[in-house]
Design an enzyme around this catalytic site. Structure first.
Site, short mmCIF file in Angstrom:
data_model
loop_
_atom_site.label_atom_id
_atom_site.label_comp_id
_atom_site.label_asym_id
_atom_site.label_seq_id
_atom_site.Cartn_x
_atom_site.Cartn_y
_atom_site.Cartn_z
N GLU A 234 4.56 -56.64 45.87
CA GLU A 234 5.52 -55.76 45.62
C GLU A 234 6.55 -56.24 44.53
OE1 GLU A 234 5.45 -52.69 45.68
OE2 GLU A 234 4.54 -52.75 47.36
N CYS B 17 13.77 -52.60 43.43
CA CYS B 17 12.85 -52.76 42.50
C CYS B 17 12.66 -51.31 42.04
CB CYS B 17 11.68 -53.21 42.83
SG CYS B 17 11.46 -52.68 44.54
#
Ligand code: NAD
Length: 479
Positions: free
Chosen positions: A251, A285
Site C-alpha cells: 500500500e 496517501c
C-alpha cells in the site's frame, strides 16, 4: 514533569524490553517534547518473535473461524471501551486533532468487526469431477505467519487493516508498528490480548525498520509481507520478498488527481476537496493533491477552495476548535518548504499559506498553489502534507492525460453532473480507486488498493482476505 512512558515489545505472550535495553525517543510534534521511549528490538528479539509466530500459526490455524471471529469482536469491544485514552495517545504522538483521532478509532473498530464477520465466510468450492466416485475441492487455507509493517500517519487504522484481515484469515502476525507514534499501537495490541487472543498469535515489534524487514522478509518461516509506506521503500521490500517468493501486499504512495468539470457543483467540490486535502494535515496517501479545474469555473473554484482553507484552525490537536494539527515530524516541514519554494521558483502562484508557524512544533500553514508547472517537484512527488496544487484544464482529454501522467495510481476524484462524463472518467482514469461527486473511500467493506507504483493487493473488503489465503486443490477418488 513526569518521566516519559516506556513502551515495550510484545513477544511470545509477554511485554518485554529489548534484550539489550535499547530504546528510541518518541516526540510530541506539537512542541518536540519527548513524551515516551519505545523499546528498539534486537536481532534476538526478532528471532524470538518469529519462533512465537510459528507456534501461534499452528494454534490459530486450527481454531474454528467462529471462535476467531468472537475474539476479533471482543477486541473491537475493548478498543471501543478505551477509545478516549487511545485517541489522546494518537494525538500526542502523531499530532492530528482529537476529533480525527476519534474518527480513526471508530473506523478501526468497524474494520475489526467487519473482518470478524467476513472471516467466517472464507469458502472454498466443489468442482465437478471428470470421473465417477471422485470429489474435487478448492479449499482456502491461511498462508502462514505474516510480517506487517505499518506507518505513523494513521498508527492504529493502518495496523488494524493488516492485523484484522490476517487474523480473520487464520494467520499469525508479527506487527512492526510505527516507532514515531507507538503508544496507540501498544494499546491496540493490548485490546487484542485482553480480548483473549492466545499468546504467540500476535507479536509486536518496534525498532530499526530496515533491520527488522531485512531479517523478517527472507526468513523461511514468514510466508507473507504487508507494508504501507512510501513507494521507494515498498519497491525495496517487494524486491526482497520476490527474491524469497513471499506473498506481498503493498500500500504505497499516491498523488491523487481531482478533476472538477465546469458542470459540477463547484461549491460542493471545493468544500469536499479542501476538507479531505487537509484532513490529517494532508498526510494521507489518498489525499487529493493535483486539483484540475475546467477553465470556465477555475476562478470560482479557487475562491471557494481558498476560503475553506483559510477557515482551518491550526494548532495543538488537543486544543478546542483546532481543525488541523502539526505535521507528524520535522521531515514533513522540511519537505513542505522545499516543495513550496521550488514551485514558486518555477512560476506557481501562491494563493494562501506557504510558511512554517513560529515555535518548536512541526506546524506548516495549509497551503494552496495555483498554475503549477508540470515540471515542479510538487507535481511529481507525493507532498504528504498540507499542500494543494490547483491547475486549469480545457478539455476532458487534457484532464485525463494529466491525471494519468504520473507512475502513481492510488485514489482519484472527479466532479461532474454529466452521467456520460462520470462513466467516461470512471473508466479512463488509471487508479485503484475512483470516486465521483463524493469521497467514499476506506470503508471496511470496500476494496482499498493502488495500481502501478502505488502497489498491489487490497486492504479493504473481501479482497483483503485474499492476501492471506492460499488455494489448495484436493481431489479424492473413492475406491
Ligand atoms: P520513509 O520512506 O523512510 O518511511 C515510510 C514508512 O516506511 C515508515 O513507516 C518507516 O518506518 C517505514 N520504512 C522505511 N524504511 C523501511 C524498511 N527498510 N523496512 C521496513 N519499513 C521501512 O520516510 P518517512 O519520512 O517516514 O515518510 C516519507 C514518505 O513515506 C511520505 O512522504 C509518504 O510518501 C510515505 N508514507 C506513506 C504512507 C502511506 O500511508 N502510504 C504512510 C507514511 C509514509
Amino acid at each position: 514533569m513526569t518521566s516519559p512512558d516506556l513502551l515495550r515489545l510484545f513477544i511470545a505472550g509477554e511485554w518485554t524490553q529489548a534484550s539489550d535495553g535499547a530504546t528510541l525517543d518518541v516526540h510530541d510534534p506539537a512542541d518536540s517534547q519527548c513524551v515516551a521511549r519505545v523499546a528498539c528490538a534486537t536481532r534476538s528479539d526478532v528471532e524470538r518473535a518469529v519462533a512465537s509466530a510459528v507456534r501461534g500459526f499452528a494454534r490459530w490455524q486450527a481454531t474454528p473461524a467462529r471462535e476467531r471471529s468472537a475474539m476479533l469482536d471482543a477486541a473491537a469491544e475493548r478498543l471501543q471501551q478505551r477509545a478516549d485514552d487511545v485517541a489522546r495517545l494518537i494525538t500526542r504522538e502523531q499530532g492530528k486533532p482529537l476529533a480525527e483521532a476519534h474518527s480513526e478509532i471508530r473506523g478501526s473498530i468497524e474494520v475489526i468487526r467487519w473482518f470478524a464477520e467476513e472471516g467466517r465466510r472464507v469458502y472454498g468450492r466443489v468442482i465437478a469431477p471428470r470421473h465417477a466416485h471422485t470429489v474435487q475441492m478448492a479449499v482456502r487455507e491461511p498462508v502462514g505467519p505474516v510480517a506487517a509493517f505499518t506507518p505513523w500517519n494513521y498508527p492504529v487504522s493502518q495496523a488494524v487493516r493488516k492485523v484484522a484481515a490476517a487474523l480473520a484469515a487464520g494467520c499469525s502476525v508479527i506487527l512492526k508498528g510505527a516507532e514515531e507514534a507507538p503508544s496507540s499501537v501498544v494499546a491496540l495490541v493490548e485490546a487484542f490480548i485482553d480480548a483473549g487472543l492466545p499468546p504467540d498469535v500476535l507479536n509486536l515489534l518496534f525498532g530499526r525498520p530496515a533491520d527488522i524487514s531485512a531479517f523478517l522478509i527472507p526468513h523461511p518461516s514468514m510466508r507473507a509481507v504487508t507494508f504501507t509506506g512510501s513507494t521507494a521503500v515498498g519497491k525495496q521490500l517487494a524486491a526482497l520478498a520476490g527474491a524469497h517468493m513471499k506473498r506481498v501486499t503493498m500500500e504505497l504512495g499516491g498523488h491523487a488527481p481531482a478533476i472538477v468539470c465546469a458542470d459540477a457543483d463547484v461549491d460542493h467540490a471545493a468544500r469536499m476537496l479542501a476538507e479531505h486535502k487537509f484532513h490529517n494535515a494532508g498526510q494521507s496517501c489518498i489525499a487529493p493533491t493535483r486539483i484540475l479545474v475546467e477553465a470556465a469555473v477555475f476562478d470560482a473554484f479557487c475562491a471557494r477552495f481558498v476560503e475553506k482553507t483559510n477557515s482551518l484552525r491550526v494548532g495543538r490537536g488537543t486544543d478546542e476548535g483546532v481543525t488541523m494539527g502539526p505535521l507528524a515530524n520535522a521531515r514533513r516541514v522540511t519537505a513542505m518548504r522545499r516543495l513550496t519554494d521550488d514551485a514558486l521558483l518555477v512560476g506557481a502562484r501562491l494563493l494562501c499559506g506557504g510558511e512554517q508557524l513560529p515555535g518548536t512544533g512541526a506546524f506548516w500553514q495549509p497551503t494552496v498553489l495555483a498554475n503549477v508547472p508540470a515540471g515542479a517537484a510538487a507535481m511529481n512527488e507525493e507532498p504528504f502534507g498540507p499542500l494543494a496544487l490547483v491547475n486549469r484544464f480545457d478539455t476532458l482529454d487534457d484532464a485525463v492525460a494529466e491525471a494519468n501522467r504520473l507512475p502513481y495510481g492510488l485514489a482519484a476524484y472527479a466532479f461532474t453532473r454529466s452521467q456520460r462524463k462520470a462513466s467516461e472518467l470512471g473508466s479512463r482514469i488509471a487508479a485503484g480507486m475512483v470516486t465521483i461527486n463524493e469521497y467514499g473511500l476506506a470503508y471496511a467493506e470496500v476494496p482499498f488498493n493502488g495500481i502501478k507504483d502505488s502497489g498491489f493487493g487490497s486492504e479493504g473488503g473481501t479482497e483483503a482476505l485474499e492476501s492471506f489465503l492460499n488455494t489448495k486443490f484436493i481431489s479424492h477418488r473413492q475406491l
